[in-house]
Design a protein around this motif. Sequence first.
Motif, PDB file in Angstrom:
ATOM      1  N   ALA A  78     120.833  71.255   3.483  1.00  0.00           N
ATOM      2  CA  ALA A  78     122.116  70.677   3.075  1.00  0.00           C
ATOM      3  C   ALA A  78     122.417  71.054   1.628  1.00  0.00           C
ATOM      4  CB  ALA A  78     122.065  69.161   3.226  1.00  0.00           C
ATOM      5  N   TRP A  79     123.706  71.077   1.296  1.00  0.00           N
ATOM      6  CA  TRP A  79     124.132  71.335  -0.072  1.00  0.00           C
ATOM      7  C   TRP A  79     125.427  70.577  -0.314  1.00  0.00           C
ATOM      8  CZ3 TRP A  79     124.739  74.562   3.982  1.00  0.00           C
ATOM      9  CH2 TRP A  79     125.996  75.090   4.230  1.00  0.00           C
ATOM     10  N   GLN A  80     125.753  70.380  -1.582  1.00  0.00           N
ATOM     11  CA  GLN A  80     126.958  69.643  -1.964  1.00  0.00           C
ATOM     12  C   GLN A  80     128.078  70.610  -2.326  1.00  0.00           C
ATOM     13  OE1 GLN A  80     127.503  66.347  -1.968  1.00  0.00           O
ATOM     14  NE2 GLN A  80     125.440  65.880  -1.279  1.00  0.00           N
ATOM     15  N   GLN A  81     129.238  70.395  -1.700  1.00  0.00           N
ATOM     16  CA  GLN A  81     130.464  71.017  -2.191  1.00  0.00           C
ATOM     17  C   GLN A  81     131.376  69.833  -2.460  1.00  0.00           C
ATOM     18  OE1 GLN A  81     131.234  74.170   0.697  1.00  0.00           O
ATOM     19  NE2 GLN A  81     130.528  75.652  -0.792  1.00  0.00           N
ATOM     20  N   LYS A  82     132.477  69.684  -1.786  1.00  0.00           N
ATOM     21  CA  LYS A  82     133.233  68.440  -1.943  1.00  0.00           C
ATOM     22  C   LYS A  82     132.515  67.317  -1.212  1.00  0.00           C
ATOM     23  CE  LYS A  82     137.729  70.379  -2.805  1.00  0.00           C
ATOM     24  NZ  LYS A  82     139.103  70.529  -2.393  1.00  0.00           N
ATOM     25  N   GLU A  83     131.960  67.648  -0.050  1.00  0.00           N
ATOM     26  CA  GLU A  83     131.094  66.720   0.687  1.00  0.00           C
ATOM     27  C   GLU A  83     129.866  67.517   1.120  1.00  0.00           C
ATOM     28  OE1 GLU A  83     133.653  68.853   3.386  1.00  0.00           O
ATOM     29  OE2 GLU A  83     134.331  67.371   1.959  1.00  0.00           O
ATOM     30  N   GLU A  84     128.877  66.810   1.637  1.00  0.00           N
ATOM     31  CA  GLU A  84     127.644  67.502   2.010  1.00  0.00           C
ATOM     32  C   GLU A  84     127.881  68.433   3.190  1.00  0.00           C
ATOM     33  OE1 GLU A  84     123.430  65.849   1.636  1.00  0.00           O
ATOM     34  OE2 GLU A  84     123.890  65.608   3.767  1.00  0.00           O
ATOM     35  N   GLN A  85     127.395  69.661   3.062  1.00  0.00           N
ATOM     36  CA  GLN A  85     127.460  70.673   4.116  1.00  0.00           C
ATOM     37  C   GLN A  85     126.048  70.914   4.626  1.00  0.00           C
ATOM     38  OE1 GLN A  85     130.535  72.242   4.935  1.00  0.00           O
ATOM     39  NE2 GLN A  85     131.350  70.644   3.617  1.00  0.00           N
ATOM     40  N   ARG A  86     125.904  71.395   5.862  1.00  0.00           N
ATOM     41  CA  ARG A  86     124.568  71.619   6.435  1.00  0.00           C
ATOM     42  C   ARG A  86     124.535  72.852   7.323  1.00  0.00           C
ATOM     43  NH1 ARG A  86     121.869  66.155   7.596  1.00  0.00           N
ATOM     44  NH2 ARG A  86     122.959  64.846   6.131  1.00  0.00           N
ATOM     45  N   VAL A  87     123.341  73.445   7.379  1.00  0.00           N
ATOM     46  CA  VAL A  87     123.038  74.438   8.408  1.00  0.00           C
ATOM     47  C   VAL A  87     121.757  73.980   9.100  1.00  0.00           C
ATOM     48  CG1 VAL A  87     124.148  76.418   7.309  1.00  0.00           C
ATOM     49  CG2 VAL A  87     121.765  75.944   6.820  1.00  0.00           C
TER      50      VAL A  87
END
Length: 154
Positions: free
Chosen positions: A137-146
């Motif tokens: 997971a990583w943070q952009q505007k909200e948490e994104q995941r692969v």
Amino acid sequence: MRRQDGLTITEVLVAIVIVLVIVASVMPLLTASMLSNSKSRTRSQALTAAETWLDRYRSGREPLDTVAGVCTKSATKVVTCTYDYKRDYTKDTAIASHVADGATLNTQFVPFKSTIVATPISSGMNATVWALSVTVAWQQKEEQRVNVYTRFTQ
């Protein structure tokens, strides 16, 4: 009177206005393109990090057991390891391979939060087949995941 060669001030101002209108109409497209490229680059880095976790587990460089503060093992022998954002792998003395590879791991994993779940599927005399799920997971505007999955024997 003779007309001199060159442009009048009116012609120059009209040309400037035309150029400004063109630049103003193209600028949002350039901004959107740069933002999209940045998101794609981060997603690619996260996917590479997830695949690196898979490789490390398949090669036996990561624990399939309880490690204080990192990995837990349930009664059904499911191992769950969580590595938070900005973890310093060089100081991760509980896992020897992290100390040895710390600088490389920091470069690749620090911007991400990784959760690895290893589930034993079947056991034989000398080996266990594991199902491995990695979420990065990583943070952009909200948490994104692969998420990536594999099976391996160890």
